[in-house]
Design a protein around this motif. Structure first.
Motif, short mmCIF file in Angstrom:
data_model
loop_
_atom_site.label_atom_id
_atom_site.label_comp_id
_atom_site.label_asym_id
_atom_site.label_seq_id
_atom_site.Cartn_x
_atom_site.Cartn_y
_atom_site.Cartn_z
N TRP A 1 -39.75 39.63 5.03
CA TRP A 1 -39.01 40.28 6.10
C TRP A 1 -37.62 40.70 5.65
N ARG A 2 -37.21 40.36 4.46
CA ARG A 2 -35.81 40.41 4.09
C ARG A 2 -35.25 41.81 3.90
N ALA A 3 -36.11 42.81 3.85
CA ALA A 3 -35.63 44.17 3.62
C ALA A 3 -35.11 44.85 4.88
N VAL B 1 -43.69 38.21 15.05
CA VAL B 1 -42.38 38.40 14.43
C VAL B 1 -42.42 39.56 13.44
N THR B 2 -43.45 39.57 12.60
CA THR B 2 -43.60 40.62 11.59
C THR B 2 -43.66 41.99 12.23
N ALA B 3 -44.44 42.11 13.30
CA ALA B 3 -44.59 43.40 13.98
C ALA B 3 -43.27 43.86 14.60
N ILE B 4 -42.50 42.92 15.16
CA ILE B 4 -41.21 43.28 15.75
C ILE B 4 -40.25 43.77 14.68
N TYR B 5 -40.17 43.06 13.55
CA TYR B 5 -39.31 43.49 12.45
C TYR B 5 -39.73 44.88 11.94
N VAL C 1 -33.05 34.72 15.36
CA VAL C 1 -33.44 34.22 16.67
C VAL C 1 -34.95 34.33 16.89
N LEU C 2 -35.60 35.34 16.34
CA LEU C 2 -37.04 35.48 16.51
C LEU C 2 -37.83 34.37 15.83
N VAL C 3 -37.29 33.87 14.72
CA VAL C 3 -38.03 32.96 13.86
C VAL C 3 -37.73 31.50 14.15
#
Length: 357
Positions: A352-354, A325-329, A178-180
């Protein structure tokens, strides 16, 4: 006025690019070719719009010197390499969101742009429409004053039927949840009005569908200007809405609630007092209607190509959204607040997959 020839790659969302972005501007664009691996869809779209050149070969269109613009509307996992190939072929490039699935990928594109003959324009069509553009004009005129607090809500619905499409819901092919692929629009709108982010605390979860990627998220942001912003999004809302409510010293803005047209009027523009309202009236009192979404973004892109204006959306804009997005993940995985900018030292810079579910 110079007519630019376009090849649309991917006829799913690509059809919307044709209908909203190119058909309304016959004096600016001509869709010369379409490309899709689905032969039935390729023929259907070609017949609908009278497009004679139809192919399943992306490379064929890269080699076609009569094509000025490659418009990439393929599944997200293909975007990075297709953008790089199109830039290397000397084409101007339009690319759907997300531009790619990591900051490393964006930085590869930024480096490639330095040596490219063509220009790249990422798609952020929700920036365009009477409501958001009035708000933007008021902010840029200095009328809104100090930003205080904002909330951004992306409450959409996606069921198992949506995820029956093989590439959806997977890290490798959809790149995120949803973020992406959904809330990125609203978050870009907020950034366009409130400025850059300083710190992020976020949480993500997969609660609605049996998929790899997240379908619920929330985040608390500290903006560089000191404002506080909350983000919340889900793909499990039984009523679909998109809403921004942004509070400034002199004005409160609230978007329309249309899930897929939040940039359009009616927006609430609430002035602090009569004096502020008078200043607002001076700035937007003679407002001329603006076509929403792709129609206006593509018109501005043509102006840029003809030297009549700036590039309406840049790779740096796309990077800013992907950085959020990166920071939220990263925050969700670590349980810590993340300071921006996010660089190669981040465990989420390259992928981001980890993420831990």
């Amino acid at each position: 006025m110079s007519v630019k020839t376009v090849a649309v790659i991917g006829c799913g969302i690509g059809r919307s690019h044709i209908v909203e972005g190119y058909v309304p501007h016959p004096d600016r664009f001509r869709v010369k070719a379409i490309c899709d691996l689905n032969e039935e869809r390729l023929q259907t779209i070609g017949d609908e719009f009278g497009i004679e050149q139809r192919t399943t070969s992306f490379k064929e269109l890269l080699a076609d010197e009569s094509i000025d613009i490659i418009d990439i509307c393929t599944p997200p996992g293909l975007h990075l390499e297709q953008v790089l190939d199109a830039l290397a072929a000397g084409k101007h490039v339009v690319c759907e969101k997300p531009l790619t699935g990591s900051l490393k990928g964006v930085d590869r594109i930024i480096e490639a742009e330095k040596h490219a003959r063509g220009a790249l324009m990422p798609i952020f069509q929700y920036r365009y429409g009477d409501g958001i553009e009035k708000a933007k004009r008021i902010v840029e005129a200095g009328i809104a004053g100090k930003p205080y607090v904002g909330s951004v809500e992306t409450f959409w619905l996606r069921t198992g039927e949506y995820y029956s499409v093989p590439w959806r819901g997977k890290w490798e092919t959809e790149l995120g949840g949803v973020l992406v692929t959904h809330a990125l629009h609203l978050h870009d709108m907020m950034l366009n009005l409130m400025g850059p982010v300083a710190k992020v605390f976020g949480r993500v979860a997969t609660r609605v569908n049996d998929i790899e990627v997240e379908d619920c998220a929330s985040a608390s942001l500290l903006m560089q200007n000191g404002a506080l912003v909350s983000l919340s999004c889900t793909l499990g809302s039984q009523e679909q809405i998109s809403r921004l409510r942004l509070h400034f010293e002199n004005v409160t803005f609230e978007s329309s609630h249309g899930a897929y047209t939040p940039g359009k009027d009616p927006w609430k523009i609430i002035a602090a007092n009569d004096a502020v309202q008078a200043r607002i009236d001076e700035v937007i009192g003679d407002w001329q209607p603006v076509a929403p979404r792709f129609t206006t973004q593509m018109a501005h892109f043509h102006d840029f190509l003809c030297g009549k204006g700036p590039l309406p959306v840049t790779t740096k804009d796309a990077r800013r959204a992907i950085e959020l997005v990166t920071a939220i993940y990263q925050s969700s995985d670590s349980g810590e607040e993340i300071a921006l900018p996010v660089g190669p030292e981040s465990p989420k810079y390259a992928t981001w997959r980890a993420r831990t579910r």
